[in-house]
Design a protein around this motif. Structure first.
Motif, PDB file in Angstrom:
ATOM      1  N   ARG A 170       0.883  -1.174   0.000  1.00  0.00           N
ATOM      2  CA  ARG A 170       0.000   0.000   0.000  1.00  0.00           C
ATOM      3  C   ARG A 170       0.910   1.210   0.000  1.00  0.00           C
ATOM      4  NH1 ARG A 170      -4.023  -2.740   4.140  1.00  0.00           N
ATOM      5  NH2 ARG A 170      -5.741  -3.055   2.691  1.00  0.00           N
ATOM      6  N   CYS A 216      -7.371  -9.994   7.542  1.00  0.00           N
ATOM      7  CA  CYS A 216      -7.191  -8.942   6.539  1.00  0.00           C
ATOM      8  C   CYS A 216      -5.757  -9.006   6.057  1.00  0.00           C
ATOM      9  CB  CYS A 216      -7.516  -7.574   7.117  1.00  0.00           C
ATOM     10  SG  CYS A 216      -6.226  -7.004   8.234  1.00  0.00           S
ATOM     11  N   ALA A 222      -3.375  -7.048   6.193  1.00  0.00           N
ATOM     12  CA  ALA A 222      -2.299  -6.527   7.046  1.00  0.00           C
ATOM     13  C   ALA A 222      -1.623  -7.642   7.853  1.00  0.00           C
ATOM     14  CB  ALA A 222      -2.842  -5.448   7.971  1.00  0.00           C
ATOM     15  N   CYS A 258      -0.134  -1.565   8.680  1.00  0.00           N
ATOM     16  CA  CYS A 258      -1.470  -1.172   8.240  1.00  0.00           C
ATOM     17  C   CYS A 258      -1.516   0.353   8.179  1.00  0.00           C
ATOM     18  CB  CYS A 258      -2.500  -1.706   9.234  1.00  0.00           C
ATOM     19  SG  CYS A 258      -4.111  -0.922   9.089  1.00  0.00           S
ATOM     20  N   GLU A 260      -3.885   2.285   8.938  1.00  0.00           N
ATOM     21  CA  GLU A 260      -4.524   2.838  10.143  1.00  0.00           C
ATOM     22  C   GLU A 260      -3.528   2.958  11.292  1.00  0.00           C
ATOM     23  OE1 GLU A 260      -7.774   3.715  10.930  1.00  0.00           O
ATOM     24  OE2 GLU A 260      -8.747   3.215   9.037  1.00  0.00           O
ATOM     25  N   TRP A 305       2.131  -8.864  14.250  1.00  0.00           N
ATOM     26  CA  TRP A 305       1.144  -8.673  13.175  1.00  0.00           C
ATOM     27  C   TRP A 305       0.922  -9.940  12.355  1.00  0.00           C
ATOM     28  CZ3 TRP A 305      -2.038  -4.728  11.462  1.00  0.00           C
ATOM     29  CH2 TRP A 305      -1.928  -3.521  12.151  1.00  0.00           C
ATOM     30  N   CYS A 348      -9.372  -7.042  13.857  1.00  0.00           N
ATOM     31  CA  CYS A 348      -8.491  -5.979  13.372  1.00  0.00           C
ATOM     32  C   CYS A 348      -7.282  -5.833  14.292  1.00  0.00           C
ATOM     33  CB  CYS A 348      -9.297  -4.681  13.336  1.00  0.00           C
ATOM     34  SG  CYS A 348      -8.296  -3.245  12.986  1.00  0.00           S
ATOM     35  N   LYS A 349      -6.098  -6.060  13.737  1.00  0.00           N
ATOM     36  CA  LYS A 349      -4.888  -5.958  14.572  1.00  0.00           C
ATOM     37  C   LYS A 349      -4.576  -4.507  14.932  1.00  0.00           C
ATOM     38  CE  LYS A 349      -2.729 -10.209  14.677  1.00  0.00           C
ATOM     39  NZ  LYS A 349      -1.623 -11.104  14.375  1.00  0.00           N
ATOM     40  N   SER A 350      -4.990  -3.596  14.069  1.00  0.00           N
ATOM     41  CA  SER A 350      -4.776  -2.179  14.385  1.00  0.00           C
ATOM     42  C   SER A 350      -5.436  -1.795  15.700  1.00  0.00           C
ATOM     43  CB  SER A 350      -5.369  -1.305  13.280  1.00  0.00           C
ATOM     44  OG  SER A 350      -4.369  -0.790  12.476  1.00  0.00           O
ATOM     45  N   MET A 357      -9.645   1.574  16.672  1.00  0.00           N
ATOM     46  CA  MET A 357     -10.412   0.748  15.737  1.00  0.00           C
ATOM     47  C   MET A 357     -11.125  -0.356  16.527  1.00  0.00           C
ATOM     48  SD  MET A 357     -10.162   1.638  12.578  1.00  0.00           S
ATOM     49  CE  MET A 357     -10.613   0.215  11.607  1.00  0.00           C
TER      50      MET A 357
HETATM   51  S1  SF4 Z   1      -7.569  -1.395   9.899  1.00  0.00           S
HETATM   52 FE1  SF4 Z   1      -7.627  -3.418  10.851  1.00  0.00          FE
HETATM   53  S2  SF4 Z   1      -8.886  -4.655   9.462  1.00  0.00           S
HETATM   54 FE2  SF4 Z   1      -8.244  -2.824   8.331  1.00  0.00          FE
HETATM   55  S3  SF4 Z   1      -6.366  -3.409   7.238  1.00  0.00           S
HETATM   56 FE3  SF4 Z   1      -5.757  -2.518   9.218  1.00  0.00          FE
HETATM   57  S4  SF4 Z   1      -5.556  -4.239  10.603  1.00  0.00           S
HETATM   58 FE4  SF4 Z   1      -6.742  -4.932   8.868  1.00  0.00          FE
END
Ligand code: SF4
Ligand code: SF4
Length: 424
Positions: A87, A325, A327, A344, A346, A368, A390-392, A398
């Motif tokens: 990305r 996901c 990431a 990620c 985020e 991760w 979601c790891k973020s 999040m």
């Molecule tokens: S915000 Fe969460 S679900 Fe979205 S790409 Fe990042 S880690 Fe994955």
């Protein structure tokens, strides 16, 4: 053969006489009458019930370990050595100022040609012959730095031709800078196959939320025209409608509008998603949003299905996901405009390396990319739909669990009532 109940059966009261049964692993969905529900609860099934329920994965052979299967598929997805995802942020600058932007306050940096060279080298070193190279242009608004996308694509096109790598190219853009010439470039030079554009509401609500620096040239009408250009060129366009409880009515107007305005335009995908601001500092901001899926969201789903802008299957998202996901993948990187690497977008603050040095924070990288789940996910009935979330969320605000979890029972009831009505 001896059978046991699947770990992933959800039972939801539906009518006086019927209970919905949904298996989150196989996706099977149906209704149990009172009698069958009694058999289910007492674990005393007739031959016919065993035959039907085992075909649906609601009853499974006693020696089948569903969780191991799910865990091994997640691991396989994470360790996929063939697909490499990058990305890339050509810039952290943006021409809009959405109130929910998780990058609010970020230092504006445009990627330089020197950094772009390092990005290309990093990608080249990661790519093996015949890999799939997946690029996602992100930002900021990536189209504020067309020159650097051109520069990188020129080089990657050559590298991928030499290594016989397929390029899958996508972009996340607000769409306001898209012109006919740019669409030609996207199509023919960058080979963009799909783009995601967000519409936060209809017309003036959209303009208010996007809060463009130059509302004369960048506005709702311009973006609608851009979507038409993209559609005509054959680039798949996902129109993401960000739902924040405050913009429900405007999203209804938007869907009513799009249904007519874009009717006949192909390759458009519509979906609605709750929107969050994801960093702590925005918690104090009166505009910040931590929207939770609610019944309004379901009404918007209903409208999209009613106008055939989506299908109930696509919108309900009840399908098994092999892993969480991208990431989480071993070979998935967010590359910032200065060449720093995060896992990620985020979590862009959490730098784990750079395109010149590679991954330097191995512990965070391992966190991760591990396929091992925390206990609450390991024993979660929704695991096949979510795969650990979601790891973020471990680093910001999040939500951890999949977005539609708060209304999953309502989605299932909606799904079943829709099928019921079709059968009438
Ligand atoms: S915000 Fe969460 S679900 Fe979205 S790409 Fe990042 S880690 Fe994955
Ligand atoms: S993130 Fe939430 S919904 Fe997903 S598996 Fe874990 S506990 Fe379940």
């Amino acid at each position: 053969m001896n059978y046991k109940k699947s770990l992933y059966n959800l039972l939801i009261p539906y009518t006086n006489n019927e209970t919905i049964i949904f298996n989150s692993f196989t996706g099977a969905i149906g209704k149990l009458d009172k009698n069958t529900l009694k058999h289910y609860n007492e674990n005393q099934f007739s031959e016919t019930e065993i035959e039907i329920l085992s075909k649906k994965g609601i009853l499974i052979p006693v020696d089948l370990d569903e969780k191991s299967k799910i865990n091994s598929e997640r691991k396989k997805g994470i360790e996929n050595n063939h697909a490499k995802l990058f990305r890339i942020w050509p810039t952290s600058g943006c021409n809009a100022r959405c109130y929910y932007c998780f990058e609010k306050g970020i230092k504006i940096t445009n990627m330089s040609k020197k950094t772009a060279d390092d990005v290309v080298n990093f990608i080249d070193n990661t790519l093996n012959e015949e890999d799939v190279l997946r690029l996602e242009w992100f930002g900021g608004e990536p189209l504020l730095n067309v020159e650097i996308i051109d520069y990188i694509m020129d080089k990657l096109n050559i590298i991928c031709a030499n290594k016989r790598c397929e390029i899958q190219n996508s972009m996340i853009s607000n769409g306001s800078l898209i012109t006919e010439d740019l669409v030609l470039k996207m199509k023919n030079k960058w080979n963009i196959q799909s783009i995601q554009i967000t519409l936060d509401g209809y017309d003036s609500t959209y303009n208010q939320i996007k809060n463009y620096y130059n509302p004369v040239t960048c506005n709702f009408k311009k973006v609608i025209e851009a979507i038409k250009l993209l559609s005509k060129s054959g680039i798949k366009t996902a129109i993401r409608m960000n739902y924040d409880t405050k913009n429900y009515q405007s999203l209804v107007e938007l869907i009513e509008f799009l249904h007519i305005e874009l009717s006949g335009y192909k390759k458009l995908i519509y979906y609605v998603f709750p929107v969050w601001s994801s960093t702590d500092e925005y918690a104090e901001n009166s505009y910040s949003s931590t929207t939770i899926a609610d019944m309004n969201l379901l009404s918007l789903f209903d409208l999209l299905v009613k106008y055939r802008m989506s299908t109930i299957k696509a919108i309900a998202r009840l399908n098994y996901k092999a892993h969480a996901c991208q990431a989480w993948n071993l070979h998935s990187y967010a590359i910032l405009p200065n060449g720093d690497i995060a896992k990620c977008c985020e979590s862009y603050n959490q730098v784990i390396g750079s395109v010149t040095q590679g991954i330097t924070d191995i512990d965070t990288y391992n966190f991760w990319t591990t396929s091992i789940l925390e206990e609450k996910c390991d024993s979660c009935i929704y695991l096949p739909l979510c795969q650990g979330g979601c790891k973020s969320s471990y680093f910001n605000r999040m939500p951890h669990c999949f977005a539609f979890k708060p209304i999953i029972n309502e989605i299932l009831k909606w799904y079943v009532s829709y099928l019921d009505n079709q059968c009438k």
